[in-house]
Scaffold this motif. Structure first.
Motif, mmCIF file in Angstrom:
data_model
loop_
_atom_site.group_PDB
_atom_site.id
_atom_site.type_symbol
_atom_site.label_atom_id
_atom_site.label_comp_id
_atom_site.label_asym_id
_atom_site.label_seq_id
_atom_site.Cartn_x
_atom_site.Cartn_y
_atom_site.Cartn_z
ATOM 1 N N ASN A 151 0.828 -1.208 0.000
ATOM 2 C CA ASN A 151 0.000 0.000 0.000
ATOM 3 C C ASN A 151 0.861 1.256 0.000
ATOM 4 O O ASN A 151 0.417 2.308 0.437
ATOM 5 C CB ASN A 151 -0.926 -0.019 1.226
ATOM 6 C CG ASN A 151 -2.091 0.948 1.097
ATOM 7 O OD1 ASN A 151 -2.517 1.287 -0.002
ATOM 8 N ND2 ASN A 151 -2.598 1.389 2.235
ATOM 9 N N ALA A 152 2.096 1.161 -0.489
ATOM 10 C CA ALA A 152 3.030 2.290 -0.446
ATOM 11 C C ALA A 152 2.497 3.525 -1.159
ATOM 12 O O ALA A 152 2.813 4.654 -0.779
ATOM 13 C CB ALA A 152 4.380 1.875 -1.028
ATOM 14 N N SER A 153 1.675 3.336 -2.184
ATOM 15 C CA SER A 153 1.101 4.458 -2.921
ATOM 16 C C SER A 153 -0.385 4.625 -2.664
ATOM 17 O O SER A 153 -1.075 5.301 -3.417
ATOM 18 C CB SER A 153 1.345 4.267 -4.422
ATOM 19 O OG SER A 153 2.721 4.242 -4.702
ATOM 20 N N GLY A 154 -0.894 3.973 -1.639
ATOM 21 C CA GLY A 154 -2.307 4.077 -1.315
ATOM 22 C C GLY A 154 -3.203 3.212 -2.173
ATOM 23 O O GLY A 154 -4.413 3.413 -2.213
ATOM 24 N N GLN A 155 -2.631 2.219 -2.849
ATOM 25 C CA GLN A 155 -3.406 1.409 -3.784
ATOM 26 C C GLN A 155 -4.458 0.526 -3.114
ATOM 27 O O GLN A 155 -5.345 0.013 -3.780
ATOM 28 C CB GLN A 155 -2.496 0.580 -4.695
ATOM 29 C CG GLN A 155 -1.598 -0.393 -3.989
ATOM 30 C CD GLN A 155 -0.237 0.182 -3.659
ATOM 31 O OE1 GLN A 155 -0.107 1.323 -3.270
ATOM 32 N NE2 GLN A 155 0.796 -0.624 -3.819
ATOM 33 N N LEU A 156 -4.421 0.372 -1.789
ATOM 34 C CA LEU A 156 -5.478 -0.387 -1.119
ATOM 35 C C LEU A 156 -6.737 0.455 -0.925
ATOM 36 O O LEU A 156 -7.794 -0.075 -0.598
ATOM 37 C CB LEU A 156 -4.998 -0.939 0.232
ATOM 38 C CG LEU A 156 -3.826 -1.913 0.180
ATOM 39 C CD1 LEU A 156 -3.580 -2.505 1.560
ATOM 40 C CD2 LEU A 156 -4.032 -3.003 -0.862
ATOM 41 N N GLY A 157 -6.615 1.768 -1.107
ATOM 42 C CA GLY A 157 -7.787 2.633 -1.075
ATOM 43 C C GLY A 157 -8.402 2.838 0.295
ATOM 44 O O GLY A 157 -9.547 3.270 0.394
ATOM 45 N N ASN A 158 -7.646 2.547 1.359
ATOM 46 C CA ASN A 158 -8.218 2.674 2.705
ATOM 47 C C ASN A 158 -7.742 3.922 3.446
ATOM 48 O O ASN A 158 -7.914 4.034 4.650
ATOM 49 C CB ASN A 158 -7.897 1.426 3.531
ATOM 50 C CG ASN A 158 -6.413 1.235 3.780
ATOM 51 O OD1 ASN A 158 -5.582 1.900 3.179
ATOM 52 N ND2 ASN A 158 -6.081 0.305 4.658
#
Length: 192
Positions: A151-158
């Motif tokens: 999730n280093a770039s916020g790709q999990l969206g949380n």
């Protein structure tokens, strides 16, 4: 036989699938021989991404261990190099299984240990769609998106940049989402 390929870096990771059309014409998955594996994988296998229980490269198709032809609805291959490549299978019963590299929790099993064979992502049922990215994966359930892994770039969206080795909510219930896609080269995510 139709062949679908997912490329991870320079490695063909997955898949050769028996065409779904002949299976549908049989009228019942039971007639398709549910004990006969239908997912085939070949190529580099350093992270166990072929799912055959080993980490030895395969130059010819080999069966992914434990996935019967009548049980798999959808497959996704993730990772962008041969040491982190992984796969996600959506089963017809709405559960999800993963295998391969797991450096950032992309298998969703609560660990960071790679696994050379399929195993269930705990707590996931009722899933209708899956996608796999570089080090992360998604599942759609009841109009919401669940995500796990890097999730280093916020790709999990949380709303964080903290990795999660178990599924977290990316889009809430009621979002109306039915499909997801993920980039393996970049950390982009898409839902509609």
């Amino acid at each position: 036989m139709k062949t679908y390929r997912t490329r991870v870096g320079a490695t063909a990771v997955l898949v050769s699938l028996v065409s779904l059309a002949p299976l549908a014409s049989l009228g019942s998955a039971a007639h398709a021989g549910p004990s006969v594996p239908w997912v085939q994988a070949w190529g580099h296998n350093g992270a166990g991404q072929l799912g055959n229980g080993s980490t030895l490269d395969q130059q010819t198709p080999t069966s992914v261990r434990g996935l019967a032809r009548g049980h798999v609805r959808e497959l996704a291959g993730g990772g962008y190099n041969s040491t982190i490549a992984f796969a996600v299978a959506l089963l017809r019963d709405g559960t999800v299984q993963t295998w391969g590299g797991n450096s950032d929790g992309q298998l969703g099993d609560g660990t960071r240990a790679s696994r050379p064979h399929p195993a269930a992502v705990a707590g996931l049922s009722g899933v209708t769609e899956v996608a796999a990215g570089g080090y992360f994966a998604y599942a759609v359930r009841s109009g919401r998106v669940l995500a796990w892994g890097d999730n280093a770039s916020g790709q999990l969206g949380n709303g964080t940049t903290t990795a999660s080795p178990t599924p977290v909510m990316a889009l809430p219930p009621g979002s109306g989402t039915t499909r997801v896609a993920a980039s393996t080269s970049w950390t982009s995510s898409y839902a509609y």
